[in-house]
Write a protein that holds these residues in place. Structure first.
Motif, short mmCIF file in Angstrom:
data_model
loop_
_atom_site.label_atom_id
_atom_site.label_comp_id
_atom_site.label_asym_id
_atom_site.label_seq_id
_atom_site.Cartn_x
_atom_site.Cartn_y
_atom_site.Cartn_z
N THR A 182 0.84 -1.21 0.00
CA THR A 182 0.00 0.00 0.00
C THR A 182 0.87 1.26 0.00
OG1 THR A 182 -1.73 -1.17 1.24
CG2 THR A 182 -1.83 1.23 1.23
N GLY A 183 1.90 1.26 0.83
CA GLY A 183 2.78 2.43 0.93
C GLY A 183 3.59 2.67 -0.33
N ILE A 184 4.01 1.60 -1.00
CA ILE A 184 4.79 1.75 -2.23
C ILE A 184 4.00 2.49 -3.30
CG2 ILE A 184 5.70 0.44 -4.19
CD1 ILE A 184 6.85 -1.55 -2.19
N TYR A 185 2.71 2.19 -3.41
CA TYR A 185 1.89 2.91 -4.38
C TYR A 185 1.81 4.40 -4.05
CZ TYR A 185 0.18 -1.07 -7.08
OH TYR A 185 0.09 -2.15 -7.93
N GLY A 186 1.74 4.73 -2.76
CA GLY A 186 1.73 6.14 -2.38
C GLY A 186 3.05 6.82 -2.70
N ILE A 187 4.16 6.12 -2.45
CA ILE A 187 5.48 6.68 -2.74
C ILE A 187 5.69 6.83 -4.25
CG2 ILE A 187 7.96 6.17 -2.63
CD1 ILE A 187 7.41 4.92 0.13
N SER A 247 6.80 3.79 7.61
CA SER A 247 5.42 4.26 7.84
C SER A 247 5.40 5.77 8.05
CB SER A 247 4.81 3.55 9.05
OG SER A 247 5.40 3.98 10.26
N ILE A 248 6.44 6.33 8.67
CA ILE A 248 6.51 7.78 8.84
C ILE A 248 6.61 8.47 7.49
CG2 ILE A 248 7.96 9.66 9.70
CD1 ILE A 248 8.64 7.94 12.10
N LEU A 249 7.43 7.90 6.58
CA LEU A 249 7.56 8.47 5.25
C LEU A 249 6.22 8.45 4.51
CD1 LEU A 249 9.21 9.57 2.88
CD2 LEU A 249 9.79 7.20 2.28
N VAL A 250 5.49 7.33 4.62
CA VAL A 250 4.18 7.24 3.96
C VAL A 250 3.22 8.27 4.56
CG1 VAL A 250 2.21 5.75 3.49
CG2 VAL A 250 4.53 4.80 3.40
N ALA A 251 3.26 8.43 5.87
CA ALA A 251 2.40 9.43 6.51
C ALA A 251 2.75 10.84 6.04
CB ALA A 251 2.52 9.33 8.03
N MET A 252 4.03 11.10 5.87
CA MET A 252 4.47 12.44 5.46
C MET A 252 3.98 12.80 4.06
SD MET A 252 8.33 12.60 7.03
CE MET A 252 8.57 14.31 6.58
N ILE A 253 3.98 11.85 3.13
CA ILE A 253 3.59 12.18 1.75
C ILE A 253 2.09 12.41 1.62
CG2 ILE A 253 5.56 10.94 0.76
CD1 ILE A 253 3.71 8.64 0.11
N THR A 254 1.31 12.07 2.67
CA THR A 254 -0.11 12.42 2.63
C THR A 254 -0.33 13.90 2.94
OG1 THR A 254 -0.51 11.91 4.98
CG2 THR A 254 -0.72 10.10 3.40
N VAL A 255 0.70 14.54 3.52
CA VAL A 255 0.67 15.97 3.87
C VAL A 255 -0.63 16.31 4.63
CG1 VAL A 255 1.15 18.29 3.00
CG2 VAL A 255 1.89 16.31 1.68
N SER A 256 -0.88 15.53 5.67
CA SER A 256 -2.07 15.75 6.50
C SER A 256 -1.66 16.22 7.87
CB SER A 256 -2.87 14.44 6.61
OG SER A 256 -3.87 14.55 7.59
N ARG A 257 -2.12 17.41 8.24
CA ARG A 257 -1.79 17.96 9.55
C ARG A 257 -2.36 17.09 10.68
NH1 ARG A 257 -4.62 23.48 8.17
NH2 ARG A 257 -5.98 21.88 7.26
N THR A 258 -3.60 16.64 10.47
CA THR A 258 -4.25 15.82 11.49
C THR A 258 -3.46 14.57 11.78
OG1 THR A 258 -6.41 16.64 10.75
CG2 THR A 258 -6.39 14.66 12.12
N VAL A 259 -2.98 13.92 10.73
CA VAL A 259 -2.28 12.65 10.89
C VAL A 259 -0.96 12.84 11.62
CG1 VAL A 259 -1.11 10.81 9.62
CG2 VAL A 259 -3.40 11.54 8.96
N LEU A 304 8.41 18.17 -0.90
CA LEU A 304 7.56 17.60 0.15
C LEU A 304 7.64 18.47 1.40
CD1 LEU A 304 5.81 15.36 1.35
CD2 LEU A 304 7.90 14.08 1.86
N TYR A 305 8.82 18.92 1.75
CA TYR A 305 8.99 19.78 2.91
C TYR A 305 8.21 21.08 2.75
CZ TYR A 305 11.24 23.16 6.01
OH TYR A 305 11.47 24.15 6.92
#
Length: 450
Positions: A182-187, A247-259, A304-305
């Protein structure tokens, strides 16, 4: 409902060697699902492919009675998040998913257990009656269908998950594979612009969603995997830092403040419950790792940053904030709600929108407000349905400590997202609500009840 780790009968007993062979086969099947289904969605081979995977799922569920739940979860995570953008093939995939869950539930509930062990309590029945009631008064059968789907994804999935006799060690391996895929597709979507599904989403900055259609859905899956890593430590006393950083990298690319905030809350809760970082050197290691990740993102992924900074500095929440006043105004006039599928239309046509509310946005972006706007006073039934599994363990502090991981995710995300609208989210919550109360975890010395 506590997961029952017992062997059903002698013919299903396996030696460790034979089980490991089956485990490897399951891992290969899981990987193949993520490779084949997304690229076959609009092809003429979709039906034969789904029939093949459904045969494997039914064989594991009805013959061997083990290792079938991860296959269902993988199937849900390959289904497109937004059906309107993907055509009838995507809808067919979800029909297939619901049918699989229904057949397995029916087989276990009526054929094996003769109705003696089913959906706990009356929450699901009450929810179905609520959906039917609003279908009748609004003339829209989608009211009942949306509730029925929620019962299938959450309650029925909870029940059949409790009947899967896979080993705990296998669960960790399967979810590693599922999340990595799942994460690879996001990356790939974030850094290479590659995604087999095409979604028409407009954000001020690029936010990856992978196969799941919305960044927050990918983020929720990431948070749930974070819980799996924590539970693995509780059970095995081993923490996989490599997968945690992934998992942190995958969370970061969603660019969600809540997450980002929920990620920190879950970590803090984990540290308190397990006392993992009581040693000073572990605290230093955590701070150093966080600093290295931050520096790496800034140096290697400046776009991303900048997107993350933009979201925190310029991200506006007028619509979500105005939704509170809007629903309050609606509730005063319509204390019994208007039904899920009429919320947007009623607010737009009857003048309930307050300043900042975006008419035509299509969602309140808040699980709690959506239930109140839809059902009014009757929303207490919906809240009980979605949170019923926490009430079952009010007298078991050990179970509550583990289920609190799920509770924190659901409540935190609910203030910025209608997470109940996404099948994969409900399915994983249905599984977790029985997996986290396994007898092994409740007796684990790493988390002691007072």
């Amino acid at each position: 409902m506590i997961w029952k780790d017992k062997v059903q009968c002698s013919k299903n007993k396996l030696s460790d060697k034979a089980y490991k062979i089956e485990e490897r086969k399951m891992i290969i099947i899981l990987i193949s699902m993520f490779i084949i289904i997304p690229f076959a969605l609009k092809s003429k081979f979709l039906i034969p492919i789904l029939l093949g995977y459904s045969f494997l799922i039914f064989r594991q569920a009805l013959v061997f009675k083990r290792n079938f739940v991860p296959l269902i979860i993988a199937l849900s995570l390959t289904a497109p998040g937004f059906l309107d953008n993907m055509g009838n093939d995507a809808k067919f995939l979800l029909y297939f998913l619901r049918l699989i869950i229904l057949v397995i539930w029916f087989s276990y509930y009526f054929l094996l257990y003769k109705g003696k062990n089913g959906i706990k309590g009356i929450a699901s029945i009450m929810m179905l009656f609520l959906g039917e009631f609003y279908s009748l008064i609004t003339g829209n059968n989608q009211e009942f269908l949306s509730v029925l789907y929620a019962v299938i994804y959450l309650s029925m999935m909870h029940f059949i998950s409790s009947k899967d006799n896979m080993r705990t060690s296998s669960v960790f391996k399967y979810f590693d594979v599922i999340f990595i895929c799942t994460g690879i597709y996001g990356i790939l979507e974030s850094f290479c612009g590659i995604c087999p599904y095409e979604y028409d989403l407009n954000f001020a900055v690029f936010r990856a969603s992978g196969l799941l259609g919305h960044p927050l859905v990918l983020a929720i899956v990431t948070l749930l995997y974070q819980v799996m890593l924590y539970v693995r430590y509780i059970y095995t006393k081993n923490f996989n830092f490599l997968l945690y950083f992934f998992s942190i990298l995958v969370a970061m690319i969603t660019v969600s403040r809540t997450v980002y905030i929920v990620y920190a809350v879950l970590l803090l809760y984990f540290l308190i419950v397990t006392k993992y970082f009581v040693r000073f050197k572990r605290i230093v290691a955590l701070i150093a790792a966080a600093a290295l990740i931050g520096a790496g993102v800034i140096y290697f992924f400046p776009d991303l940053y900048e997107g993350i900074v933009y979201r925190f500095v310029n991200g506006e929440a007028y619509h979500r904030e105005a939704a509170f006043a809007t629903v309050e105004k609606l509730f005063r006039d319509k204390p019994f709600g208007v039904g899920i599928w009429q919320i947007d239309n009623v607010i737009a046509t009857q003048g309930y929108a307050t300043w900042g509310f975006i008419v035509g946005f299509g969602t309140l972006d808040n699980f709690f407000l959506t239930q109140i706007a839809a059902y009014g006073y009757f929303s207490i039934v919906a809240f009980y349905f979605y949170f019923q599994y926490y009430f079952h363990f009010l007298k078991n502090l050990q179970a509550l400590k583990l289920l609190c991981f799920l509770f924190l995710i659901w409540v935190s995300i609910s203030f910025s997202f209608d997470l109940e609208s996404y099948p994969a989210v409900l399915i994983i919550f249905g599984f977790y609500s029985t997996f986290l109360v396994k007898k092994e975890f409740l007796g684990c010395k790493n988390v002691k009840a007072k």
